[in-house]
Scaffold this motif. Structure first.
Motif, PDB file in Angstrom:
ATOM      1  N   LYS A 484      38.466  22.637  76.162  1.00 51.00           N
ATOM      2  CA  LYS A 484      37.162  22.913  76.764  1.00 51.00           C
ATOM      3  C   LYS A 484      36.908  21.943  77.909  1.00 51.00           C
ATOM      4  N   GLU A 485      36.415  22.498  79.026  1.00 52.58           N
ATOM      5  CA  GLU A 485      36.109  21.645  80.156  1.00 52.58           C
ATOM      6  C   GLU A 485      35.007  20.652  79.769  1.00 52.58           C
ATOM      7  N   GLN A 486      35.292  19.403  79.949  1.00 50.65           N
ATOM      8  CA  GLN A 486      34.324  18.379  79.565  1.00 50.65           C
ATOM      9  C   GLN A 486      33.216  18.269  80.611  1.00 50.65           C
ATOM     10  N   GLU A 487      32.017  18.111  80.137  1.00 52.06           N
ATOM     11  CA  GLU A 487      30.892  17.859  81.044  1.00 52.06           C
ATOM     12  C   GLU A 487      31.120  16.485  81.679  1.00 52.06           C
ATOM     13  N   THR A 488      30.603  16.311  82.887  1.00 54.56           N
ATOM     14  CA  THR A 488      30.782  15.013  83.537  1.00 54.56           C
ATOM     15  C   THR A 488      30.194  13.911  82.663  1.00 54.56           C
ATOM     16  N   ALA A 489      31.014  12.926  82.371  1.00 48.21           N
ATOM     17  CA  ALA A 489      30.577  11.845  81.495  1.00 48.21           C
ATOM     18  C   ALA A 489      29.472  11.047  82.164  1.00 48.21           C
ATOM     19  N   THR A 490      28.456  10.714  81.397  1.00 47.20           N
ATOM     20  CA  THR A 490      27.376   9.927  81.988  1.00 47.20           C
ATOM     21  C   THR A 490      27.469   8.467  81.569  1.00 47.20           C
ATOM     22  N   GLU A 491      28.289   8.193  80.576  1.00 45.92           N
ATOM     23  CA  GLU A 491      28.446   6.803  80.176  1.00 45.92           C
ATOM     24  C   GLU A 491      29.587   6.171  80.958  1.00 45.92           C
ATOM     25  N   LYS A 492      29.462   4.862  81.191  1.00 43.96           N
ATOM     26  CA  LYS A 492      30.518   4.182  81.953  1.00 43.96           C
ATOM     27  C   LYS A 492      31.782   4.006  81.124  1.00 43.96           C
ATOM     28  N   GLU A 493      32.906   3.938  81.835  1.00 46.90           N
ATOM     29  CA  GLU A 493      34.194   3.817  81.154  1.00 46.90           C
ATOM     30  C   GLU A 493      34.340   2.473  80.425  1.00 46.90           C
ATOM     31  N   GLU A 494      34.245   1.354  81.199  1.00 46.57           N
ATOM     32  CA  GLU A 494      34.433   0.053  80.521  1.00 46.57           C
ATOM     33  C   GLU A 494      33.169  -0.289  79.765  1.00 46.57           C
ATOM     34  N   LYS A 495      33.360  -0.835  78.608  1.00 50.47           N
ATOM     35  CA  LYS A 495      32.200  -1.121  77.775  1.00 50.47           C
ATOM     36  C   LYS A 495      31.867  -2.604  77.828  1.00 50.47           C
ATOM     37  N   LEU A 496      30.573  -2.878  77.817  1.00 46.33           N
ATOM     38  CA  LEU A 496      30.147  -4.262  77.716  1.00 46.33           C
ATOM     39  C   LEU A 496      30.051  -4.619  76.233  1.00 46.33           C
ATOM     40  N   PRO A 497      30.353  -5.874  75.895  1.00 43.64           N
ATOM     41  CA  PRO A 497      30.264  -6.254  74.470  1.00 43.64           C
ATOM     42  C   PRO A 497      28.818  -6.464  74.032  1.00 43.64           C
ATOM     43  N   ILE A 498      28.060  -5.371  73.856  1.00 45.56           N
ATOM     44  CA  ILE A 498      26.645  -5.526  73.491  1.00 45.56           C
ATOM     45  C   ILE A 498      26.300  -4.856  72.170  1.00 45.56           C
ATOM     46  N   GLU A 499      27.337  -4.402  71.452  1.00 42.28           N
ATOM     47  CA  GLU A 499      27.084  -3.630  70.238  1.00 42.28           C
ATOM     48  C   GLU A 499      26.269  -4.406  69.190  1.00 42.28           C
ATOM     49  N   HIS A 500      26.330  -5.742  69.271  1.00 39.97           N
ATOM     50  CA  HIS A 500      25.618  -6.543  68.266  1.00 39.97           C
ATOM     51  C   HIS A 500      24.120  -6.611  68.537  1.00 39.97           C
ATOM     52  N   CYS A 501      23.667  -6.214  69.743  1.00 43.11           N
ATOM     53  CA  CYS A 501      22.245  -6.275  70.068  1.00 43.11           C
ATOM     54  C   CYS A 501      21.466  -5.383  69.125  1.00 43.11           C
ATOM     55  N   VAL A 502      20.443  -5.912  68.523  1.00 45.28           N
ATOM     56  CA  VAL A 502      19.505  -5.065  67.789  1.00 45.28           C
ATOM     57  C   VAL A 502      18.100  -5.447  68.220  1.00 45.28           C
ATOM     58  N   PRO A 503      17.174  -4.595  68.270  1.00 42.19           N
ATOM     59  CA  PRO A 503      17.325  -3.148  68.094  1.00 42.19           C
ATOM     60  C   PRO A 503      17.828  -2.488  69.381  1.00 42.19           C
ATOM     61  N   LEU A 523      17.221  -9.269  75.681  1.00 39.86           N
ATOM     62  CA  LEU A 523      18.043  -9.382  74.476  1.00 39.86           C
ATOM     63  C   LEU A 523      19.401  -9.991  74.769  1.00 39.86           C
ATOM     64  N   GLU A 524      19.942  -9.663  75.944  1.00 37.51           N
ATOM     65  CA  GLU A 524      21.326 -10.058  76.210  1.00 37.51           C
ATOM     66  C   GLU A 524      21.569 -10.063  77.715  1.00 37.51           C
ATOM     67  N   ILE A 525      22.332 -11.065  78.180  1.00 38.99           N
ATOM     68  CA  ILE A 525      22.747 -11.079  79.583  1.00 38.99           C
ATOM     69  C   ILE A 525      24.260 -11.281  79.627  1.00 38.99           C
ATOM     70  N   ILE A 526      24.960 -10.374  80.273  1.00 32.61           N
ATOM     71  CA  ILE A 526      26.405 -10.539  80.460  1.00 32.61           C
ATOM     72  C   ILE A 526      26.657 -10.441  81.958  1.00 32.61           C
ATOM     73  N   ASP A 527      27.059 -11.533  82.589  1.00 28.64           N
ATOM     74  CA  ASP A 527      27.158 -11.625  84.055  1.00 28.64           C
ATOM     75  C   ASP A 527      25.818 -11.201  84.650  1.00 28.64           C
ATOM     76  N   ASN A 528      25.853 -10.121  85.460  1.00 26.52           N
ATOM     77  CA  ASN A 528      24.568  -9.691  86.002  1.00 26.52           C
ATOM     78  C   ASN A 528      24.027  -8.437  85.319  1.00 26.52           C
ATOM     79  N   ASN A 529      24.501  -8.174  84.096  1.00 21.04           N
ATOM     80  CA  ASN A 529      24.000  -7.040  83.313  1.00 21.04           C
ATOM     81  C   ASN A 529      22.972  -7.513  82.290  1.00 21.04           C
ATOM     82  N   VAL A 530      21.828  -6.811  82.269  1.00 17.62           N
ATOM     83  CA  VAL A 530      20.735  -7.249  81.403  1.00 17.62           C
ATOM     84  C   VAL A 530      20.336  -6.138  80.427  1.00 17.62           C
TER      85      VAL A 530
END
Ligand code: ZN
Ligand code: ZN
Length: 835
Positions: A484-503, A523-530
């Motif tokens: 099946k033709e995939q819809e254009t992905a809206t999430e970025k390919e490389e993941k930031l290590p933020i899975e531990h952030c809650v909520p 909650l979290e800052i990784i380089d210039n990602n907030v």
């Protein structure tokens, strides 16, 4: 352990302790006892002692032909009786789901009755529309296309589903089989002594359960699966929601109870009419002998199909040629009728034959049917056959009558494309035949040029060349298109290590697109990602680009979603730290324009559907600041007139000043109230759906930012339409200020052109045409060294429509270079004059 090994293990356990897996109590109470097949060793249950199981291979083939049951049912009666008897037993009959599975992210088509409830009902995430229930679910399967007409296979068939979704405590297999036996007895007129019930184990999609297969007189008539376990790495785990999944082909029930020789005569009574028109003969006596042998001709299972035909002919004591002459025209006629019915369901439910994704299968069956009609020179047409089907099926599926005109139109357009392909084939075939052609080559040629392999084979034979076409060719083609033709992905390919952030980040943009500032905790800052605890910044998703603005004065240059988190990308590393409170400001003019484009997208979609027909659905969309585009499913390019009408309809909706409704509601409620067309942007996960509704116009499951009133769209201007893929048309448009900007630029161009052509703006297209003609004549005259014609432009023809588009068309150029083109023509004429 693999799934197959686990299944084998469960089979072994079940054979030792049937009472732990199968509804043994009910079977015993109805007089059944357990036996083992002396041929295949399978365990089964019968009332009288029996040496072999019910499988035709062990029990000696079909024995129901010529022996109707006590209650022969015609095709329509089958569902009526099924519904009536089950209703008495406590089941609620519900309407079928579409055959195009818009709600399911993993498949294009509904392939079984249980698929209507996958994935969310089966997983327990949402509740079923009724419980327990029965459903006449039309299903589409393309893997046996090449067999349709011969073996009894159908592409479209109705699966009578008996379903329930219960907690382990309420789950009661003894009741389910008892209900099924009641149906077989009261509904189909079978005595218990005529049944052989097999023990087996079913698995699929990571789930597993024991199942009971019901055979009578050498035919499998139904299968009841008790889906109770999930397959995990540590073994079987009990499901929280246990599922009852009984499926039975409506076609098969009609065939079996009537005991006729051909299944197609029972599943589609209108083939009688087709036989009368085409003169194709049906010989019940002969078919009684042929049908039991037809499984030998299953092209998916037979190694050498020629040998299989020879074998069947020998059994019938005739030669292969005579057998084929008797069977093939009838099989072709059945296939035409069957494929027409499949197309009727598919197109009514929003499918469109094309080269794209799974919809490709629809084109394959359509061309297969047209190929048969051509080959036998029959005076029948697919649109007409569809009409007869719809009339006949009206008591069950009245919706098939609703869009018949559109279905016909789509089939006509497809036929034109098919004819064009045939003509093209005649031209390029000689070149193709110069080289050796493998099956792979044939598939590629069929894919890219639409040339059927049979045609290549037949042409090659004329010049003494032998080209091999596998009998399961169309299944091979379908397999190539299965992904099946995939819809254009809206999430970025490389993941930031933020899975531990809650909520997870709370999104504040759903209720009020005018919310332009907010406070939040970092909650979290990784380089210039907030990552914040909450945010009003809209992340790129659903084709809408992200917001811009500031966090405590630091510039936000991108916003995206990763899982449940909204990630703000700043221009540089921020001064604030995790735990700090920050203030966010959103660049509102951009937000407003994006909301205008998004609401306009829903409006243009609805307008296109109104103008072009109910087959129009969104294929994808993009909403940017300067413009937006919507890709719709449509079988042809848009004419200027259609484009103008869509724009007009869209602006009518804008001017009506309709209040948009933005709500979250349970998925089951949304599907029930608005139907599966809400999934315009593709399947969406979750128990709760964000529903965006423009009352009376459009309802969609959509997460975008939307205006509160259609008036706030201002105006919609369609800039361009183009066919981007087969069956997909792109409409590029602008709304509100972006539309003004476009109009302003256009007006500038027209003004400049009017000045150059020395006329009023409505006269520009006429004068441009005159100039073009003059330039051509002047060039010719200059080449021949003749005197140049008069250069005064005189046309006063006024044009009422889109002046710039018309002028560009007249000059055979793009709108943005209209001025340059006029200047060049004028300069050229001067040059010719001075030569
Ligand atoms: Zn057996
Ligand atoms: Zn939307």
């Amino acid at each position: 352990m693999s799934e197959e090994q686990i299944k084998e293990e469960v089979r072994r356990k079940a054979s030792l302790h049937p009472e732990q897996f199968f509804p043994v109590d009910t079977l015993k109470s109805k007089g059944f006892s357990r036996h083992q097949c002396s041929k295949c060793q399978k365990y089964f249950w019968t009332v009288h002692k029996q040496d072999v199981c019910g499988d035709p291979a062990c029990s000696g083939g079909f024995r129901f032909i010529g022996h109707p049951t006590k209650k022969p049912l015609d095709y329509i009666e089958v569902w009526k009786e099924f519904a009536r008897i089950h209703e008495k037993l406590g089941y609620t009959p519900i309407k079928r789901y579409p055959v195009i599975a818009r709600w399911n992210p993993t498949t294009d088509f509904t392939i079984a009755s249980i698929a209507a409830f996958q994935p969310y009902v089966v997983s327990g995430e949402i509740s079923p529309p009724a419980n327990p229930l029965v459903i006449p679910q039309t299903c589409l399967r393309f893997s046996d296309t090449d067999n349709v007409g011969i073996t009894g296979h159908h592409v479209a068939f109705v699966m009578l589903g008996q379903h329930g979704f219960f907690s382990p405590k309420e789950y009661n297999v003894n009741k389910y089989i008892s209900d099924h036996l009641t149906w077989l007895h009261e509904g189909m007129g079978l005595e218990m002594s005529e049944l052989t019930v097999h023990e087996d184990v079913w698995s699929g999609g990571g789930n597993l359960g024991p199942c009971m297969e019901f055979f009578s007189k050498g035919l499998e008539i139904s299968n009841q699966v008790y889906m109770q376990y999930e397959i995990t790495p540590s073994g079987l785990k009990e499901l929280n929601i246990k599922v009852l999944d009984m499926g039975q082909g409506q076609e098969r029930v009609a065939w079996f109870t009537q005991g006729k020789a051909s299944m197609y005569e029972c599943s589609m009574p209108l083939v009688k009419k087709l036989r009368e028109i085409t003169g194709v003969e049906y010989d019940e006596e002969f078919m009684r002998k042929f049908t039991p042998l037809s499984p030998y001709l299953n092209v998916g299972e037979v190694k050498d199909i020629n040998a299989a035909w020879k074998f069947v002919a020998e059994q019938l004591k005739m030669d292969v040629k005579a057998l084929k002459e008797k069977i093939l025209p009838l099989a072709a006629l059945y296939a035409v009728a069957e494929h027409a019915r499949a197309l009727l369901f598919a197109i009514t439910d929003g499918g469109l034959p094309s080269n794209v994704g799974g919809m490709y299968n629809l084109r394959v069956i359509l061309r297969r049917a047209l190929g048969f009609i051509d080959k036998y020179k029959w005076k029948i047409s697919l649109p007409e056959i569809c009409r007869w089907h719809a009339d006949y099926l009206q008591p069950l599926f009245p919706e098939l009558l609703e869009n018949l005109d559109e279905v016909s139109q789509i089939l006509e357009v497809e036929k034109k494309k098919y004819v064009a392909t045939m003509q093209k084939t005649q031209i390029i075939l000689p070149r193709l035949l110069e080289k050796k052609l493998s099956t792979d080559d044939l598939i590629t040629i069929y894919d890219s040029q639409g040339i059927a392999p049979e045609l290549i084979r037949d042409e090659a034979a004329k010049i003494g060349r032998d080209i091999y076409v596998p009998d399961n060719f169309y299944s091979l083609v379908a397999a190539r298109h299965e992904i099946k033709e995939q819809e254009t992905a809206t999430e970025k390919e490389e993941k930031l290590p933020i899975e531990h952030c809650v909520p997870p980040t709370k999104a504040l943009y759903f209720d009020d697109y005018e919310m332009a500032s907010f406070d939040a905790k970092v909650l979290e800052i990784i380089d210039n990602n907030v990552v914040l605890d909450q945010s009003a910044f809209y992340p790129t998703s659903g084709g809408q680009v992200s917001d811009r603005g500031t966090l405590d004065g630091a510039k936000v240059v991108d916003v995206f979603k990763q899982g449940p988190y909204i990630v703000h990308v700043l221009e540089s590393k921020p001064k604030f730290h995790a735990g700090d409170k920050v203030h966010g400001d959103i660049e509102f003019s951009r937000r407003l324009q994006l909301a205008q484009h998004h609401t306009a997208t829903h409006i243009v979609n609805a307008a296109a559907r109104k103008v072009l027909g109910a087959h129009v659905n969104q294929a994808s969309a993009k909403k940017d600041v300067d413009k937006a585009h919507l890709d719709i499913t449509h079988y042809d390019s848009l004419t200027d007139e259609e484009t103008a009408r869509i724009e007009e309809e869209a602006n009518k909706i804008v001017k009506q000043g309709l209040k948009t409704k933005l709500t979250f509601m349970p998925r089951e409620e949304a599907e029930k109230s608005f139907g599966m067309a809400i999934y315009q942007g593709g399947a969406v996960p979750g128990k709760q759906l964000r529903i965006v509704s423009i009352p009376g116009v459009d309802v969609e499951a959509c997460g975008g930012t939307h205006l509160k009133n259609t008036l706030d769209v201002g105006k919609i201007k369609i800039l361009k339409t183009s066919k981007v893929k087969d069956g997909i048309v792109r409409i590029v448009f602008a709304a509100a200020k972006a539309a003004d900007k476009v109009l302003e630029v256009e007006k500038n161009i027209v003004d400049k052109a009017a000045k150059l052509l020395n006329c009023d703006m409505h006269q520009v297209p006429g004068r441009a045409a005159e100039l073009f003609e003059l330039w051509k004549r002047a060039r010719k005259a200059a080449q021949k060294k003749q005197p140049l014609p008069d250069t005064i432009l005189k046309s006063t023809t006024a044009f009422a429509g889109d002046i710039l588009a018309k002028t560009a068309e007249v000059l055979q150029t793009q709108p943005e270079v209209v001025v340059k083109t006029i200047e060049r023509f004028l300069a050229d004429i001067e040059k010719f004059r001075s030569q």
